[in-house]
Design a protein around this motif. Structure first.
Motif, PDB file in Angstrom:
ATOM      1  N   VAL A  29       1.035  -1.530   0.044  1.00  0.00           N
ATOM      2  CA  VAL A  29       0.382  -0.089  -0.119  1.00  0.00           C
ATOM      3  C   VAL A  29       1.190   1.652  -0.179  1.00  0.00           C
ATOM      4  O   VAL A  29       1.779   1.118   0.333  1.00  0.00           O
ATOM      5  N   PHE A  31       1.157   4.787   1.039  1.00  0.00           N
ATOM      6  CA  PHE A  31       0.371   6.101   2.034  1.00  0.00           C
ATOM      7  C   PHE A  31       0.911   7.578   0.689  1.00  0.00           C
ATOM      8  O   PHE A  31       1.839   7.788   0.843  1.00  0.00           O
ATOM      9  N   LYS A  80      -3.821  -3.883   9.971  1.00  0.00           N
ATOM     10  CA  LYS A  80      -4.733  -2.939   9.953  1.00  0.00           C
ATOM     11  C   LYS A  80      -3.288  -1.178  10.742  1.00  0.00           C
ATOM     12  O   LYS A  80      -2.845  -1.752  10.795  1.00  0.00           O
ATOM     13  N   CYS A  82      -2.195   2.566  10.708  1.00  0.00           N
ATOM     14  CA  CYS A  82      -1.730   4.153  11.266  1.00  0.00           C
ATOM     15  C   CYS A  82      -1.226   4.684  11.436  1.00  0.00           C
ATOM     16  O   CYS A  82       0.130   4.490  11.286  1.00  0.00           O
ATOM     17  N   ASP A 107      -9.839   8.822  12.359  1.00  0.00           N
ATOM     18  CA  ASP A 107      -9.680   8.786  10.796  1.00  0.00           C
ATOM     19  C   ASP A 107      -8.134   8.491  10.505  1.00  0.00           C
ATOM     20  O   ASP A 107      -7.841   8.975   8.807  1.00  0.00           O
ATOM     21  N   CYS A 109      -6.474   5.579  10.403  1.00  0.00           N
ATOM     22  CA  CYS A 109      -5.628   3.964   9.796  1.00  0.00           C
ATOM     23  C   CYS A 109      -7.074   3.327   8.890  1.00  0.00           C
ATOM     24  O   CYS A 109      -7.589   3.958   7.893  1.00  0.00           O
ATOM     25  N   TYR A 110      -5.588   2.783   8.471  1.00  0.00           N
ATOM     26  CA  TYR A 110      -6.212   2.627   6.594  1.00  0.00           C
ATOM     27  C   TYR A 110      -5.441   0.474   6.718  1.00  0.00           C
ATOM     28  O   TYR A 110      -4.585   0.258   7.452  1.00  0.00           O
ATOM     29  N   THR A 111      -6.315  -0.278   5.502  1.00  0.00           N
ATOM     30  CA  THR A 111      -6.458  -1.514   5.860  1.00  0.00           C
ATOM     31  C   THR A 111      -5.429  -1.850   4.558  1.00  0.00           C
ATOM     32  O   THR A 111      -5.645  -0.856   3.671  1.00  0.00           O
ATOM     33  N   CYS A 112      -4.513  -2.895   4.246  1.00  0.00           N
ATOM     34  CA  CYS A 112      -3.542  -3.211   4.266  1.00  0.00           C
ATOM     35  C   CYS A 112      -4.248  -4.000   3.023  1.00  0.00           C
ATOM     36  O   CYS A 112      -4.807  -5.265   3.312  1.00  0.00           O
ATOM     37  N   THR A 117      -3.823   5.315  -0.075  1.00  0.00           N
ATOM     38  CA  THR A 117      -4.609   5.554   0.433  1.00  0.00           C
ATOM     39  C   THR A 117      -5.147   7.486  -0.724  1.00  0.00           C
ATOM     40  O   THR A 117      -4.519   7.754  -1.449  1.00  0.00           O
TER      41      THR A 117
END
Length: 124
Positions: A29, A31, A80, A82, A107, A109-112, A117
């Motif tokens: 991912v 960012f 997860k 962050c 808001d 945090c993101y899921t791999c 993003t």
């Protein structure tokens, strides 16, 4: 194919299936972080599912004021992650989970799961 060879092939295939079901599958991912603050900032990415931090090794990402960076990482699918950012030299001014993953956030945090993003705009 003899019966013995067939049994060996079946055993090897069964073992391969068993092992692959227990191995975490890597994902990637990216960012996208924009520093919209008048000061430089430092940033780390923290796994919430294991004891892991990017970039790791006692280092962090550095973003100059006004700078946007793409931060590609390899992570486990479904993990997860962050972000924690802070003004360079002032850990009391922070975004996300802050330095050392010590704060909570809504808001950040993101899921791999591959891809990237949306642009994360860190501002005053």
């Amino acid at each position: 194919m003899s019966f013995t060879v067939a049994r060996r092939v079946a055993a090897v295939l069964s073992l391969a299936v068993l092992l692959s079901s227990h191995v975490a599958h890597a994902g990637d991912v990216t960012f996208q972080i924009k520093n919209d603050h008048p000061n430089a900032m430092r940033l780390e990415l923290y796994s919430q599912d294991r004891d892991y931090v990017w970039p790791g090794g006692g280092k962090d990402f550095y973003l100059d004021d006004g700078e946007t960076k793409q931060l590609p990482i390899s992570c486990n699918d479904g993990e997860k992650i962050c972000y924690g950012a802070w003004v360079d030299g002032d850990e009391s001014t922070y975004w996300g989970v802050g330095p050392n993953n010590k704060q909570t956030c809504e808001d950040c945090c993101y899921t791999c799961s591959g891809g990237e993003t949306e642009e994360i705009d860190l501002q005053e």
